[in-house]
Design an enzyme around this catalytic site. Sequence first.
Site, mmCIF file in Angstrom:
data_model
loop_
_atom_site.group_PDB
_atom_site.id
_atom_site.type_symbol
_atom_site.label_atom_id
_atom_site.label_comp_id
_atom_site.label_asym_id
_atom_site.label_seq_id
_atom_site.Cartn_x
_atom_site.Cartn_y
_atom_site.Cartn_z
ATOM 1 N N GLU A 63 0.823 -1.213 0.000
ATOM 2 C CA GLU A 63 0.000 0.000 0.000
ATOM 3 C C GLU A 63 0.854 1.259 0.000
ATOM 4 O OE1 GLU A 63 -3.655 -1.639 2.746
ATOM 5 O OE2 GLU A 63 -1.751 -1.220 3.707
ATOM 6 N N ASP A 234 -7.416 -4.692 9.043
ATOM 7 C CA ASP A 234 -7.058 -3.463 8.345
ATOM 8 C C ASP A 234 -6.991 -3.659 6.836
ATOM 9 O OD1 ASP A 234 -4.817 -5.036 8.252
ATOM 10 O OD2 ASP A 234 -3.430 -3.540 9.032
HETATM 11 P P1 NAD Z 1 2.610 -10.350 13.518
HETATM 12 O O1 NAD Z 1 2.442 -11.322 12.407
HETATM 13 O O2 NAD Z 1 4.001 -10.058 13.989
HETATM 14 O O3 NAD Z 1 1.754 -10.816 14.770
HETATM 15 C C1 NAD Z 1 0.443 -11.270 14.688
HETATM 16 C C2 NAD Z 1 0.224 -12.305 15.774
HETATM 17 O O4 NAD Z 1 -1.165 -12.676 15.753
HETATM 18 C C3 NAD Z 1 1.025 -13.584 15.603
HETATM 19 O O5 NAD Z 1 1.825 -13.814 16.743
HETATM 20 C C4 NAD Z 1 -0.056 -14.660 15.423
HETATM 21 O O6 NAD Z 1 0.304 -15.916 15.998
HETATM 22 C C5 NAD Z 1 -1.224 -14.038 16.143
HETATM 23 N N1 NAD Z 1 -2.539 -14.572 15.798
HETATM 24 C C6 NAD Z 1 -3.035 -14.907 14.570
HETATM 25 N N2 NAD Z 1 -4.296 -15.349 14.672
HETATM 26 C C7 NAD Z 1 -4.630 -15.258 15.996
HETATM 27 C C8 NAD Z 1 -5.809 -15.546 16.734
HETATM 28 N N3 NAD Z 1 -6.892 -16.032 16.148
HETATM 29 N N4 NAD Z 1 -5.795 -15.318 18.086
HETATM 30 C C9 NAD Z 1 -4.697 -14.839 18.700
HETATM 31 N N5 NAD Z 1 -3.541 -14.556 18.047
HETATM 32 C C10 NAD Z 1 -3.516 -14.764 16.708
HETATM 33 O O7 NAD Z 1 1.907 -9.008 13.027
HETATM 34 P P2 NAD Z 1 2.010 -7.531 13.630
HETATM 35 O O8 NAD Z 1 3.081 -6.753 12.932
HETATM 36 O O9 NAD Z 1 2.031 -7.596 15.122
HETATM 37 O O10 NAD Z 1 0.630 -6.950 13.124
HETATM 38 C C11 NAD Z 1 -0.594 -7.472 13.612
HETATM 39 C C12 NAD Z 1 -1.736 -6.964 12.797
HETATM 40 O O11 NAD Z 1 -1.865 -5.554 12.966
HETATM 41 C C13 NAD Z 1 -1.555 -7.175 11.293
HETATM 42 O O12 NAD Z 1 -2.784 -7.651 10.759
HETATM 43 C C14 NAD Z 1 -1.247 -5.804 10.745
HETATM 44 O O13 NAD Z 1 -1.696 -5.651 9.417
HETATM 45 C C15 NAD Z 1 -2.004 -4.925 11.698
HETATM 46 N N6 NAD Z 1 -1.467 -3.586 11.832
HETATM 47 C C16 NAD Z 1 -2.369 -2.566 11.936
HETATM 48 C C17 NAD Z 1 -1.914 -1.277 12.095
HETATM 49 C C18 NAD Z 1 -2.901 -0.159 12.262
HETATM 50 O O14 NAD Z 1 -2.528 1.020 12.189
HETATM 51 N N7 NAD Z 1 -4.149 -0.450 12.514
HETATM 52 C C19 NAD Z 1 -0.540 -0.991 12.116
HETATM 53 C C20 NAD Z 1 0.353 -2.059 12.044
HETATM 54 C C21 NAD Z 1 -0.118 -3.349 11.919
#
Ligand code: NAD
Length: 346
Positions: A63, A234
Amino acid sequence: MQPSDKALVPFVSVDNMMRLIHHIGVEQMITQIAAQIETDFKRWESFDKTPRIPAHSPHGVIELMPTSDGEAYGFKYVNGHPKNTSEGLQTVTAFGLLADVYTGYPTLLTEMTILTALRTAATSALVGSYLAPKSATTMAMIGNGAQSEFQCLAFKAMCGIDTVRLYDTDANATAKCAANLQGKGLKVVPCKTPEDAIEGAQIITTCTADKKYATILTDNMVGPGVHINAIGGDCPGKTELHRDILLRSEIFVEYPEQTRIEGEIQALDADHPVTEMWEVMTGQATGRTDDRQITLFDSVGFAIEDFSALRYIKRAIEDTDFFEPLDMLADPDDPRDLFGMLMRAE
Ligand code: NAD
């Protein structure tokens, strides 16, 4: 070199970003970025705004997130690839650029993978400071990946949280998060189920990554008075909450035009009422109105937050060595003699 030198662009590498963060302190930096975001949200109308521009693939999304306030222009390149962690790669990586609108010349290029974690945590806690119950002391942190420690520390620094209850489907992620938070001034409780994690929590943060309509929280898990900080949903087709929770909640968003495409509210009718956070911050809309209300921050991450973080970094590196000058702009002495400059370099 001063960052204002027009032809050399200050570049903040991952290494320098980490040095800068250690120099300032994680919680201090999150708090300072949050203050910049709040300042910019309060002048919301001075920004060019557009939903971010995605390129979807079966593997994830890439993006571009641009915005401008008429004086500076900024964009972030960011990806979201939930399958990456199983290949030893980050789910989210990013870099960003700030430019001077008057000349069009870039004024900053920086890593933004770490900076995104800081600005996302800053935004979450800033919103939490408006919406969460004032007496909140405990946060459930569901999803213990790359963003999680930043989220926990932000809510400690800005919302007075002293306890975090951690849950992840991968116990190794919870163990990593718990270990990283040792000695950081939080009581850390690793949990085996999401139900256990939300026990006694006044704030629930969901920050999981899966490219599907997931149900991290079901309706019966959410009691009255809770603030939900939903970070992970997101993208179109990627959400975390059961629709019934949305129907019971007062929903707050960054930029509705983007959130309706990407956020939890993609599960609702297009005219379902939501409140924009900039209006709460300027006093034009109300936030939490009573103790039993469920407030939901349907966070997707908006370009102005990155713009705020970029401008913060540009200021923070002035008169420091936390950057290197990057020769990325061809700038001949005679502006029309680009070819001559090339020939003289032979
Ligand atoms: P990451 O992959 O490092 O961590 C995600 C974690 O979620 C993993 O440890 C995984 O095992 C766990 N997980 C997956 N399914 C699960 C479930 N059903 N129950 C509990 N845990 C579960 O990713 P990240 O960098 O920490 O990002 C997490 C999310 O946040 C991503 O989807 C990312 O796109 C989003 N994000 C949003 C923003 C925002 O501004 N809103 C900013 C950054 C990241």
